[in-house]
Every structure is written in structure tokens, then in C-alpha cells.
Design an enzyme around this catalytic site. Structure first.
Site, PDB file in Angstrom:
ATOM      1  CG  ASP A 297     -10.703   4.080   3.857  1.00 34.78           C
ATOM      2  OD1 ASP A 297     -10.947   4.057   5.085  1.00 34.78           O
ATOM      3  OD2 ASP A 297      -9.557   4.133   3.405  1.00 34.78           O
ATOM      4  CG  ASP A 298     -10.944   7.963  -0.545  1.00 30.93           C
ATOM      5  OD1 ASP A 298      -9.782   7.642  -0.279  1.00 30.93           O
ATOM      6  OD2 ASP A 298     -11.561   7.511  -1.527  1.00 30.93           O
TER       7      ASP A 298
ATOM      8  CG  ASN B  96      -1.391   8.851   1.306  1.00 25.21           C
ATOM      9  OD1 ASN B  96      -1.904   8.640   0.211  1.00 25.21           O
ATOM     10  ND2 ASN B  96      -2.022   8.566   2.437  1.00 25.21           N
TER      11      ASN B  96
ATOM     12  NE  ARG C 208     -10.308  12.119  -4.450  1.00 27.80           N
ATOM     13  CZ  ARG C 208      -9.672  11.679  -3.359  1.00 27.80           C
ATOM     14  NH1 ARG C 208      -8.453  12.075  -3.104  1.00 27.80           N
ATOM     15  NH2 ARG C 208     -10.272  10.816  -2.553  1.00 27.80           N
TER      16      ARG C 208
ATOM     17  CD  GLU D 135      -9.577   3.704  -1.515  1.00 26.91           C
ATOM     18  OE1 GLU D 135      -8.479   4.289  -1.415  1.00 26.91           O
ATOM     19  OE2 GLU D 135     -10.326   3.506  -0.546  1.00 26.91           O
ATOM     20  CG  ASP D 136      -8.277   6.530  -4.150  1.00 27.53           C
ATOM     21  OD1 ASP D 136      -8.478   7.269  -3.175  1.00 27.53           O
ATOM     22  OD2 ASP D 136      -7.257   5.841  -4.275  1.00 27.53           O
TER      23      ASP D 136
ATOM     24  CE1 TYR E  60      -4.063   1.313  -0.593  1.00 29.68           C
ATOM     25  CE2 TYR E  60      -3.640   2.677   1.324  1.00 29.68           C
ATOM     26  CZ  TYR E  60      -4.392   2.388   0.203  1.00 29.68           C
ATOM     27  OH  TYR E  60      -5.458   3.171  -0.131  1.00 29.68           O
TER      28      TYR E  60
ATOM     29  CE  LYS F   2      -8.004   1.609   1.556  1.00 26.30           C
ATOM     30  NZ  LYS F   2      -8.591   2.958   1.737  1.00 26.30           N
TER      31      LYS F   2
END
Length: 600
Positions: free
Chosen positions: A272-273, A419, A160, A249-250, A96, A178
Site C-alpha cells: 500500500d505504501d 503524515n 518505518r 505495510e510500513d 487510523y 488498516k
């Protein structure tokens, strides 16, 4: 052993590669007609792991280590997770962040060489597949050697990825990574995880023009097409797998909030973001405030970056302050200021604010506008500076020095959370030097320890990594099967994480548990999640209702969010966490029964 003598040589060789490898006992090799086809030495799992670790460490750069691990995951699941779990601190940053970011950037170029699998690594769904999504799902089910319905999926459209932007199909490395953390940290069953990328195109000219790009070479669809297509995919997934947990996610900021708003109250899902980042930072904030020397309700918190993660974190902090200190929403919200690319976010700034930014727009600034972070710092005089901007070095030495000057009677809270490292607002060393070693620090990516030159004291930076919270949220949801995931269930996870610091960690002033304890911490957070879900009457699995109601935590109030749980609930969680097989015999039996269920 006689029952499996009839297996073909091809299947036998597959068994060697995919199951126990060089650990297959001599008598089993004879039964499988493998004599002379493999090296004579019969090894145990410890020796296999030693060899794999040596090979991993011999790779000179992170991407090569990522490729080695991806290949190992495909050919020997048991060995892969033994390696990850026994060397978690070293390997988590490879599978990750930060190394997975590099893997994403190179994904189309390395994909054919890192997955020597006979089955798919997940689902790659294009817009052209959407109207036939049931057959796509059926193809996936038929391709799996272990016929288990997935219980969790991580799904992205690659729009993203981390702080790297629109990577299209290359973002698939994120769901894969993940889900590996869900398994290693919290013990979900790896055979029941499903990575998905929605290959709906990319607006990146780089990838549209890359001859080796593996995704769809077309611009991303408009919002109507996006939501319609995504809705069909999600509806089909929930129809095929009714107990499935979906983790978004993203996605781009607007779509991240839009999907969560559409689905959170009618299906088992979370983002999760937005929610995971908020949860882990809330836990670190709770720990930091205890040491800061400023009352929680007197904190002045300045966010740099107003995307889905930043706003999600701030909203969870608002909720925490309201619930914990019994103040109004307006009072809690007044503790927060935001800076985006145009400066401090105010209602009268003169531009049209994105919908998700309106909630935190200031109305009390009068005619004052701040065009950048430096001006906002002087206006707000923050006690806490939180970065989710993805702007490298946004917290310059000038900014850090000023934070130190503004907080002479208290310890400044500085959380550079972007990150990978190439997007981090500052490093741990910079924050320590500029604040005379007084900083309460947490980052989104891993930084090395810092030795204070004057004393030789070694300080360990806290990493506010979502991996502390999304694995237990996933395990808790798949175990107790809530009808939905509420903010208060996630809040219970945050409080349990803050409570999980042991005496040594508290004495050192650390904000999060040491990462080496993540498996034990995940079990505790899962127990807190399930306990809160039962308190809310939100659990479909009666087994957990019975256990929690018969074992109420001492001092817990069902109307309050405590993050507490009992040893009985914790023990039940630990007993149900998947682990790699502990012996060759156990693993071989499991492998053979999976491949030949009708013979056992």
C-alpha cells in the site's frame, strides 16, 4: 431458544459481553440463566450506539478515544463497526491517521489495557518462531472462536511506521487499524482479517532500553536473514490459506521494494505504501490537472522525499501519462524531478544512489546541482510540488509564496502528503494564504476547512488518503481471486476514483469525493478493479468472469484501462459487502450459530 438452555453460565456471560450485550431479548436471558445478572432494560442497537458515541466523545484526547474504541472492538464487534460506519468522518482519524501514530508510540504501554479479548488480536512472529511457523499459525487458528480462514492480512515489521521511524512491535497498531478500515469502508468480513507484526527486533535504542517495551530487544537482522525469515513466513501463510491476500505495510524502503519485487508475480499481494499511495495520488492528480490550466504533458512535477512512497507515486504518474497521452517512457519520466536529503537527485551528484532512486536521477542537468529544495525550486520552476519527505513545514511560507509566483497564469498543485500532521510539509491554511486561495491542494493527513477572510467562502481540503483505494483493492481481490495484482488493475482503481466525483463535488472544485461517501465509492472502485482483472484474463473465480463478460461497460475497450464498470457488477459487489447486523435477532442468530455450528 430451548436448544441453547444447556450452555454454561460462563459462556452465557461471555455471550452478553461479546455479542448483543444489553440488547439480549428478555426470553433469551431467561433461557441463558441470566435473570438478575444483567440490567433489566432491553435496548435496541440504536440506543447502544448512542451510549457508545457519548462515551467516545466524552474522552478529552485522541489517545483515550483510541483506547475506548480498541476495547469496544474486542467486546462487541457489531457495535464497534456500527459506530465507525455511522460516524466515519469523525472516527477514521482515531483508528487510523493521525491518532494511530500516537497509539503506536505508546503501544507497549497501553497494550494490556485495550485488548480484553479471549482471542489474539493477531500474530506476533519473532525470528525464533520462524522455523516453527506452522505451529504458530495453528495456534492462531485454534484460538479463534469463529473458525473462518483469514482472507486478508496486513503485515509489517514496524521498521518505518508512518513518518515516525523504527517502532518495532509497536507498529502492530497499523495493521489493526488498516484492517478496520478494510471492513468499515469496503465491507470485508472482520472475522476473516489477520494483523501480523514481524517482531524481528528494532534498531531504536529508545525501545531497546524501554523496560516496558513488549518486543524483541535486539538489533534488526541483516538482509539475508530478513528475506529468508520473511519468505518462510509468507510461504507458510500461503500454504495454510491459499486464497490469502497479503498487504505489505510500513517496511523500510529497500525491503518494501524488495518484498514487492519478489512476491508480486507469484502470489496475491500488494504494497500500500508504494502502490496504494501512488493510486490515490494519481486520482487526485487527474482531478487537479483538469483544473490547473496547464496541459498534463507540460506539467513539471517536483517531488520532495524519495522513499518508497514517493518513488511509487511518481512511477504510477509516469505510467498514467504514458498510457493516457501516448508518449514514450523517457518523455513521461522527463516531467519529474526529485529532492532528497542531499538535494536534487542527479546521476552526477557524486554519491552512490539507492537502487530505487536511480530511475528518476536526472541526466540533463549538466554541471548544475541543487543542494536543497529552495535551489531546486528555482531550477525546475515546477507546476506541481509533491511532498513525501516526513519533514514538518518543509514547504515553508517562502517556498509556497514562490510556487504562487511561478504559476501566475495557472493554479499551482501542492500536495503535502506526509503524515501524521506532525510530519506534514504544510497545512491547508498556509497553502491557501500563500497562493491567494488558488492552490489545488491534497494532503496525507486531515486538515480543517478554511474560510477565505475576504469573502467568507468555506473551502474543504482534499485528503489524498490511501483509505480511498486499499479497501476496494482488498475487496476486489478477495472476491474475484486474481492470480496477481497488476499495475493496470490499480490504475483502473485510480481512474474510477477520479470518475467518482459527483456533480456538487466537481462544481466545488474538489479533488476527491467527500469522505462520508466512502462506502459507496469503495463499491464503485471494487467493481472497476474486478472488471479490469477480468479484461486481463487474471481472474480465478468464474462467477465474476461470467458477470463481467455478459455486462461489458459501454464505451470500454479491453485493451485500454478505463476504470468503467456496469450497474450489474456494482450491484453484485454491494450485495457481498459485509455489514453489521441490522437487528438484534439477526445478530444473536449469527452469534449463536458461530459458537454452536453443529447445533444448527
Amino acid at each position: 431458544m430451548s436448544e441453547i438452555v444447556g450452555r454454561s453460565r460462563r459462556n452465557s456471560i461471555e455471550l452478553v459481553g461479546a455479542k448483543a450485550g444489553t440488547a439480549i431479548p428478555a426470553e433469551m436471558r431467561q433461557a441463558l440463566n441470566l435473570r438478575g445478572l444483567v440490567p433489566a432494560s432491553v435496548e435496541d442497537f440504536t440506543k447502544q450506539e448512542m451510549r457508545a458515541y457519548q462515551q467516545l466523545m466524552s474522552k478529552p484526547v485522541g489517545l483515550e478515544r483510541y483506547e475506548f474504541l480498541a476495547n469496544l472492538r474486542c467486546i462487541n464487534v457489531n457495535l464497534f463497526f456500527r459506530l465507525v460506519m455511522n460516524h466515519f468522518k469523525e472516527i477514521a482519524p482515531i483508528i487510523y491517521t493521525p491518532t494511530v501514530g500516537e497509539a503506536c508510540l505508546n503501544y507497549s504501554h497501553i497494550y494490556p489495557f485495550i485488548y480484553p479479548c479471549h482471542t489474539s488480536v493477531g500474530l506476533f512472529i519473532t525470528l525464533n518462531d520462524v522455523d516453527n511457523i506452522d505451529s504458530v499459525i495453528e495456534n492462531y487458528c485454534q484460538s479463534m472462536t469463529e473458525h473462518n480462514d483469514p482472507e486478508i492480512t496486513v503485515i509489517t515489521d514496524g521498521s518505518r511506521i508512518l513518518g515516525l521511524g523504527d517502532l518495532g512491535i509497536n507498529g502492530m497498531a497499523i495493521p489493526i487499524g488498516k484492517l478496520q478500515l478494510y471492513v468499515a469502508a469496503a465491507g470485508l468480513n472482520p472475522a476473516r482479517t489477520l494483523p501480523i507484526v514481524l517482531d524481528f527486533g528494532t534498531d531504536s535504542k529508545k525501545y531497546q532500553n524501554d523496560p516496558l517495551y513488549l518486543g524483541t530487544r535486539q538489533p534488526r537482522p541483516d538482509d539475508e536473514t530478513f528475506y529468508d525469515a520473511t519468505g518462510k513466513v509468507l510461504s507458510a501463510l500461503y500454504h495454510a490459506f491459499p486464497d490469502l491476500l497479503v498487504q505489505f505495510e510500513d517496511f523500510s524502503t529497500d525491503h518494501a521494494f524488495g518484498l514487492l519485487d519478489q512476491w508480486r508475480n507469484k502470489a496475491l499481494c500488494f504494497n500500500d505504501d508504494i502502490q496504494g499511495t501512488g493510486s490515490v495520488i494519481l486520482a487526485g492528480f487527474i482531478s487537479a490537472v483538469e483544473q490547473a490550466g496547464v496541459s498534463p504533458t507540460d506539467q513539471r512535477i517536483l517531488f520532495v522525499g524519495a522513499g518508497s512512497a514517493g518513488v511509487g507515486v511518481a512511477k504510477q504518474l509516469v505510467e498514467y501519462v504514458m498510457l493516457e497521452y501516448n508518449i514514450s517512457e523517457e518523455q513521461a519520466k522527463a516531467m519529474f524531478w526529485f529532492v532528497d536529503s542531499r538535494g536534487m537527485i542527479t546521476a552526477n551528484r557524486g554519491d552512490k544512489l539507492a537502487a530505487h532512486k536511480v530511475y528518476f536521477a536526472r541526466h540533463d542537468n549538466g554541471d548544475t546541482q541543487c543542494s536543497n529544495l529552495e535551489e531546486a525550486l528555482e531550477y525546475v520552476k515546477p507546476t506541481a510540488l509533491i511532498g513525501l519527505s516526513t519533514i514538518y513545514k518543509a514547504f515553508s511560507e517562502k517556498i509556497l509564496n514562490r510556487m504562487n509566483e511561478l504559476n501566475q497564469t495557472a493554479r499551482p498543485i501542492i500536495f503535502p502528503l506526509s503524515n501524521p500532521e506532525s510530519k506534514a510539509e504544510c497545512t491547508f491554511e498556509e497553502a491557501m494564504r500563500c497562493t491567494n486561495n488558488r492552490v489545488l491542494f491534497a494532503s496525507g493527513t486531515a486538515f480543517p476547512e478554511y474560510t477565505i477572510p475576504e469573502t467568507g467562502e468555506v473551502r474543504v481540503p482534499a485528503q489524498g488518503n490511501n483509505m480511498y483505494v486499499f479497501p476496494p483493492i482488498g475487496l476486489g481481490a478477495t472476491l474475484c481471486k486474481p492470480t496477481r495484482i497488476t499495475d493496470t488493475m490499480i490504475y483502473a482503481v485510480s481512474k474510477a476514483l477520479a470518475n467518482s466525483l459527483d456533480e456538487k463535488e466537481r462544481a466545488r472544485g474538489e479533488l476527491y469525493p467527500r469522505i462520508e461517501r466512502i462506502r459507496d465509492v469503495a463499491a464503485r472502485l471494487t467493481a472497476a478493479f474486478i472488471t479490469q482483472a477480468v479484461h486481463e484474463g487474471n481472474v480465478r473465480d468464474q462467477h465474476w468472469v461470467d458477470i463481467v463478460e455478459a455486462n461489458m461497460p459501454e464505451g470500454a475497450n479491453t485493451k485500454a484501462v478505463s476504470g468503467l464498470f456496469t450497474k450489474r457488477v456494482l450491484g453484485e459487489v454491494k450485495a457481498l459487502m459485509w455489514e453489521p447486523a441490522s437487528s438484534v435477532e439477526q445478530y444473536m442468530f449469527e452469534a449463536i450459530t458461530f459458537e454452536n455450528p453443529d447445533e444448527f
